[in-house]
Motif scaffolding. Sequence first.
Motif, PDB file in Angstrom:
ATOM      1  N   UNK A   9       0.581  -1.199  -0.025  1.00 23.15           N
ATOM      2  CA  UNK A   9      -0.045  -0.009  -0.095  1.00 23.15           C
ATOM      3  C   UNK A   9       0.908   1.217   0.077  1.00 23.15           C
ATOM      4  N   UNK A  10       2.075   1.188  -0.363  1.00 21.35           N
ATOM      5  CA  UNK A  10       2.929   2.243  -0.124  1.00 21.35           C
ATOM      6  C   UNK A  10       4.180   2.486  -0.886  1.00 21.35           C
ATOM      7  N   UNK A  11       4.452   1.335  -1.412  1.00 20.00           N
ATOM      8  CA  UNK A  11       5.868   1.299  -2.221  1.00 20.00           C
ATOM      9  C   UNK A  11       5.642   1.545  -3.755  1.00 20.00           C
ATOM     10  N   UNK A  12       6.687   2.275  -4.236  1.00 18.21           N
ATOM     11  CA  UNK A  12       6.417   2.382  -5.942  1.00 18.21           C
ATOM     12  C   UNK A  12       6.714   0.926  -6.544  1.00 18.21           C
ATOM     13  N   UNK A  13       5.895   0.986  -7.832  1.00 20.33           N
ATOM     14  CA  UNK A  13       6.042  -0.293  -8.533  1.00 20.33           C
ATOM     15  C   UNK A  13       7.550  -0.589  -8.835  1.00 20.33           C
ATOM     16  N   UNK A  14       8.129   0.580  -9.505  1.00 20.78           N
ATOM     17  CA  UNK A  14       9.349   0.155 -10.196  1.00 20.78           C
ATOM     18  C   UNK A  14      10.443  -0.339  -9.042  1.00 20.78           C
ATOM     19  N   UNK A  15      10.370   0.156  -7.584  1.00 19.90           N
ATOM     20  CA  UNK A  15      11.205  -0.145  -6.582  1.00 19.90           C
ATOM     21  C   UNK A  15      10.927  -1.425  -6.097  1.00 19.90           C
ATOM     22  N   UNK A  16       9.737  -2.114  -6.311  1.00 20.90           N
ATOM     23  CA  UNK A  16       9.413  -3.485  -6.022  1.00 20.90           C
ATOM     24  C   UNK A  16      10.139  -4.236  -7.089  1.00 20.90           C
ATOM     25  N   UNK A  17       9.915  -4.117  -8.389  1.00 23.47           N
ATOM     26  CA  UNK A  17      10.876  -4.859  -9.200  1.00 23.47           C
ATOM     27  C   UNK A  17      12.406  -4.758  -9.137  1.00 23.47           C
ATOM     28  N   UNK A  18      12.551  -3.528  -8.958  1.00 20.79           N
ATOM     29  CA  UNK A  18      14.115  -3.362  -8.874  1.00 20.79           C
ATOM     30  C   UNK A  18      14.646  -4.337  -7.643  1.00 20.79           C
ATOM     31  N   UNK A  19      13.748  -4.196  -6.626  1.00 20.29           N
ATOM     32  CA  UNK A  19      14.273  -5.024  -5.335  1.00 20.29           C
ATOM     33  C   UNK A  19      14.383  -6.436  -5.614  1.00 20.29           C
ATOM     34  N   UNK A  20      13.190  -6.874  -6.110  1.00 19.46           N
ATOM     35  CA  UNK A  20      13.061  -8.447  -6.401  1.00 19.46           C
ATOM     36  C   UNK A  20      14.153  -8.756  -7.195  1.00 19.46           C
ATOM     37  N   UNK A  21      14.198  -8.283  -8.272  1.00 12.55           N
ATOM     38  CA  UNK A  21      15.513  -8.422  -9.297  1.00 12.55           C
ATOM     39  C   UNK A  21      16.807  -8.742  -8.561  1.00 12.55           C
ATOM     40  N   UNK A  22      17.099  -7.757  -7.782  1.00 10.40           N
ATOM     41  CA  UNK A  22      18.295  -7.928  -6.727  1.00 10.40           C
ATOM     42  C   UNK A  22      18.457  -8.905  -5.935  1.00 10.40           C
TER      43      UNK A  22
END
Length: 450
Positions: free
Chosen positions: A163-176
């Motif tokens: 409910x509060x994180x950026x979509x691009x931040x989610x994907x970049x974090x998961x990638x790493x």
Amino acid sequence: MNKFTKFAGLTTLGASLAASLPAWAQEAADTAAAAVEEVVEAVPTVDTGDTAWMLVSTVLVLFMILPGVALFYGGLVRTKNMLSILMQTTAITALCIVIYVLYGYSFAFGGGEGPYFGGFAKVFLAGVTPDSLSGTIPEYVFIAFQMTFACITSALIIGGFAERIKFKAVLLFVFLWVSIVYFPVAHMAWDANGLFFGWGVFDFAGGTVVHINAGIAALVGAICVGKRVGYGKDNMAPHSLTLTLVGAGILFVGWFGFNAGSALSAGTLAGLAMLNTFTATAGGILGWVIIEVMARGKASMLGGASGMIAGLVAITPAAGAVGPVGAILLGALASLGAYYFVAVVKNKLGYDDSLDVFGIHGIGGIIGAVGAGIFAAPALGGQGFPEGRGMGEQLFYQVSAIGITIIYCAVVSFILFKVVGALTGGLRVAADAEREGLDITSHGESAYHY
């Protein structure tokens, strides 16, 4: 001796030799056949029954993610954030599938002899063909099965900062994260050369790899991202417990692929894991219901669903080691521990783990991994410890694996969140966007139209 007598003697000798030849030939043929049979048995062959079960198990684990996790999490958030959860889950699944094929399988199971890393030998699935085998199943099937574990572990994390994180931040974090944290831990636990595997640690289907890993990453994420706007003041109740129970039910069904599938064959071990999955989940549900009635006077549907997941999480590392009765107790203990962290510890410490990923998956995984080292004892109905090992020694290795996973995941996850935040201009959306909801502000859609 006359000529007739000599001839009769020679005839008798010749007949005896002729009669004995078939016996020699038969003995030689039997010996050759036995040798051929030994060679054939030594060459791995596909078992169609095992393969069929693993195909089904793989699809069941995918079913756990889409729609299982998506609906379970989606029902727990507010209406304005429903689609954001569905979209994050869907995109994470797709991302992890691609990563796993490109290099994830190699990093986890690439044949490297090191205890922490599988190596680069199978990057881009080099050397893997339709005829390659992993035990009695095609290697492609093993890859697909393990790939779904990477997907669901990564998807579970998002509940900590929903409910509060950026979509691009989610994907970049998961990638790493999946590259640097998940694959090494999977190698340590499940590869024949892995550290935990060599220690004889019980982690049948992912206590350390999946649940502790995801729970710790979610907790670190909740702290790094910060609390939701209005947390503790605004009404943040789940918008649809109906969808949450539907998702939980799908997870329950899919978990049989998760646990029984981890036997990698359609045999007795799969049967044990299946029954344990039933009984531990029942223990988890009833345990949470009893605790709520005692503490609050009422049993809630959210509590029943939470107990279901807690029981499933707890039996995951222990499914092949404990007995069905021990599994009931393990599920109930997991509910007790998870309830305490969800209802007491989180409020005291003040962190905003939105969907209680740490409280249920992290704590449930820890209890399950420790419990595996206890309830595996034959005296408690378990399957026993590695030869020459007692409960105390087994618990030492279980706790060591848990500790390494927690420390490694926490430290690296913290660093990755900071890196991602720096690269994306901050982890979270603007306060106004958060108030309006991520469905509209991040995806331009609404889950419901009234």
